[in-house]
Design a protein around this motif. Structure first.
Motif, short mmCIF file in Angstrom:
data_model
loop_
_atom_site.label_atom_id
_atom_site.label_comp_id
_atom_site.label_asym_id
_atom_site.label_seq_id
_atom_site.Cartn_x
_atom_site.Cartn_y
_atom_site.Cartn_z
N THR A 21 0.93 -1.23 -0.05
CA THR A 21 0.19 0.02 0.02
C THR A 21 0.71 1.14 -0.09
N GLU A 22 0.22 2.38 -0.26
CA GLU A 22 1.01 3.39 -0.25
C GLU A 22 1.59 3.81 1.16
N GLU A 23 0.86 3.59 2.18
CA GLU A 23 1.20 3.98 3.47
C GLU A 23 2.34 3.02 3.71
N ASP A 24 2.35 1.77 3.43
CA ASP A 24 3.16 0.83 3.77
C ASP A 24 4.78 1.38 2.99
N LYS A 26 5.70 4.19 2.01
CA LYS A 26 6.03 5.32 2.60
C LYS A 26 6.79 5.11 3.96
N SER A 27 6.28 4.14 4.80
CA SER A 27 6.93 3.74 6.20
C SER A 27 8.30 3.06 5.98
N LEU A 28 8.28 2.12 4.87
CA LEU A 28 9.41 1.64 4.54
C LEU A 28 10.52 2.47 3.98
N LYS A 30 10.86 5.57 4.97
CA LYS A 30 11.49 6.20 5.98
C LYS A 30 12.33 5.41 6.45
N ILE A 31 12.22 4.25 7.02
CA ILE A 31 13.04 3.19 7.60
C ILE A 31 14.35 3.24 6.77
N TYR A 33 15.51 5.17 4.50
CA TYR A 33 16.34 6.10 4.66
C TYR A 33 17.24 6.44 6.08
N ARG A 70 -1.56 -8.09 6.09
CA ARG A 70 -2.50 -7.03 5.85
C ARG A 70 -3.58 -7.76 5.01
#
Length: 75
Positions: A21-24, A26-28, A30-31, A33, A70
């Protein structure tokens, strides 16, 4: 034969990434990075960089599990 196996694994991972998903995603990102930033700006040298590569590899290997989790929660 190993090259074919690696190619299949690569294709399966790309498919798993496409199913995030887009949310997943983006979270990955960030991690990832955070790990990359630590490796490039930290003072741990090559040992830390190798550790970061191993951690990132572990994150990618768990993406199919994230998708399964999910999907099972949505069922």
């Amino acid at each position: 034969m190993k090259e074919t196996s690696n190619l299949n694994e690569f294709d399966l991972m790309l498919d798993a990434i496409n199913n995030l998903t887009e949310e997943d995603a983006k979270s990955l990102l960030k991690i990832i990075y955070g790990f990359v930033n630590t490796a490039t700006t930290g003072e741990g040298g090559n040992e830390v960089k190798l550790e970061v590569i191993n951690k990132l590899s572990g994150i990618y290997k768990r993406i199919p599990e994230l998708n399964d989790l999910r999907n099972n929660n949505n069922s």
